[in-house]
Design an enzyme around this catalytic site. Structure first.
Site: not given
Ligand code: NAD
Length: 360
Positions: A141, A192, A224, A248, A252
């Site tokens: 980000y 990952k 994943d 993030d 959620d």
């Protein structure tokens, strides 16, 4: 020396739910003999209305000098026409960056009394208690270079940079290990590393940091698989730590397992354990001023503040128990109401928590 808390209610339902958290703070202050001073300030739209900006330098200075900030929520249609640089949310973002709040702690707790509110089967989620520790100030980000460019053949190409320095990984890993030590003693690091070099470094550094935390059981999971496991068997997790983007998304997802946004607190900490504590939800302009908002996320944010920035774990435990007791009694605000429950307004819910605290 007394501890300093800065209280920033903000906009919409912010002032209503903050008033209930302050009632609760008064009770624990007396019961546990806490030496806490509270100051008050404006942020977001309320600050724009009075001072023309979403966060004044004076309020920022008080925030920097405080041990912790209890934040409500900001924003609303009244300020939607403000230029981007002066929107209410900028007040929140400025606090995060000026205080270097790099560690975002998002618990996903499902009180067993509310298991029916989840989109998953009650037996999968009843008693769920996960803490997601998300790196908040680095990763893709913020990485440079970034942008959209036009290639020689005229095609446009978008690009971002996923970058983490070792020191950034080390400090968030420390926060996660410390949190795991205070909870169930298990930490799952999500990456990952089979595809992305930056997260292979992430895994290496987390393993190096684990040497200082023998009591914590460390595991690793690809992102994943972590997403899949969160909806398959979420109760397998205690603390999860991950980078900004994965965090993030996963936080959620975990939050929604609990079914009610009005119940979820969060914390953002810096290296000095200074922190900002706020509900996950926004300012809910649709119900502002109607005594309908659920104040429990704000009250649980206060509990996190006491635990993480003030080291007052017993007071935090008492607040969380009082919230559970209130739910046991069948008291509900509209967002978590179900058949047979007793509907309460914002202020009455705050009073019910206070009463449970006083009689526990
Ligand atoms: P929201 O979280 O404010 O509301 C979403 C829905 O959930 C609404 O129906 C609302 O009534 C309900 N809700 C939220 N909190 C509740 C509570 N405590 N009790 C009962 N019901 C509750 O999200 P939104 O509608 O997308 O955004 C509204 C405003 O809040 C916008 O201006 C947005 O920018 C801002 N916002 C601020 C923050 C923050 O301050 N950290 C976070 C998200 C959104």
């Amino acid at each position: 020396m007394s501890k300093q808390i800065l209280c920033l209610p903000g906009d919409g339902i912010g002032p209503e739910i903050m008033a209930e958290a302050l009632k609760v703070l008064d009770v624990v202050r007396q019961t546990f003999g806490l030496d806490i001073e509270v100051s008050h300030g404006l942020v977001g739209g309320a600050a724009i209305d009075q001072d023309g900006v979403p966060l004044t330098d004076d309020v920022l200075a008080v925030a920097k000098a405080s041990d912790a900030i209890l934040f409500g929520s900001v924003g609303g249609p009244k300020w939607d026409d403000q230029p981007m640089a002066n929107r209410p949310e900028k007040g929140l973002l400025k606090l995060r960056s000026e205080l270097d709040l790099f560690a975002n702690l998002r618990p996903a707790i499902l009180f067993p009394q509310l298991a029916a509110a989840s989109s998953l089967k009650p037996e999968l989620v009843a008693g769920l208690d996960i803490l997601i520790v998300r790196e908040l100030t680095g990763g893709i980000y913020f990485g440079e270079p970034r942008g959209v460019r036009t290639l020689e053949n005229g095609e446009r190409e978008g690009y971002n940079t996923y970058v983490y320095q070792e020191s950034e990984i080390r400090r968030i890993a420390k926060v996660a290990f410390e949190a795991a030590q205070k909870r169930g003693g298990r930490l799952c690091s999500v990456d990952k590393s089979n595809v992305l070099e930056v997260t292979a470094l992430w895994r290496d550094v987390v393993i190096e940091e684990s040497a200082a935390y023998h009591a914590v059981e460390l595991s690793h999971m690809y992102v994943d698989n972590a997403a899949m496991q969160l909806v398959r068997a979420p109760k397998q997790f205690d603390v999860m730590v991950t980078g900004n983007m994965f965090g993030d998304i996963l936080s959620d997802c975990a939050a929604m397992l609990t079914g009610s946004i009005g119940m979820l607190p969060s914390a953002s900490l810096n290296e000095k354990n200074q922190g900002m504590y706020e509900p996950v939800h926004g300012s809910a302009p649709d119900i502002a001023g109607e005594n309908k908002a659920n104040p429990l996320a704000q009250i649980l944010s206060l509990a996190m503040l006491l635990r993480y920035s003030l080291g007052e774990g017993a007071a935090a435990d008492a607040i969380e128990k009082a919230v559970s007791d209130v739910l046991d009694k069948g008291y509900r605000t509209g967002d978590i109401a179900s058949e047979g429950s007793q509907l309460l307004g914002t202020a009455e819910m705050g009073d019910a928590v206070v009463e449970c605290l006083q009689h526990s």
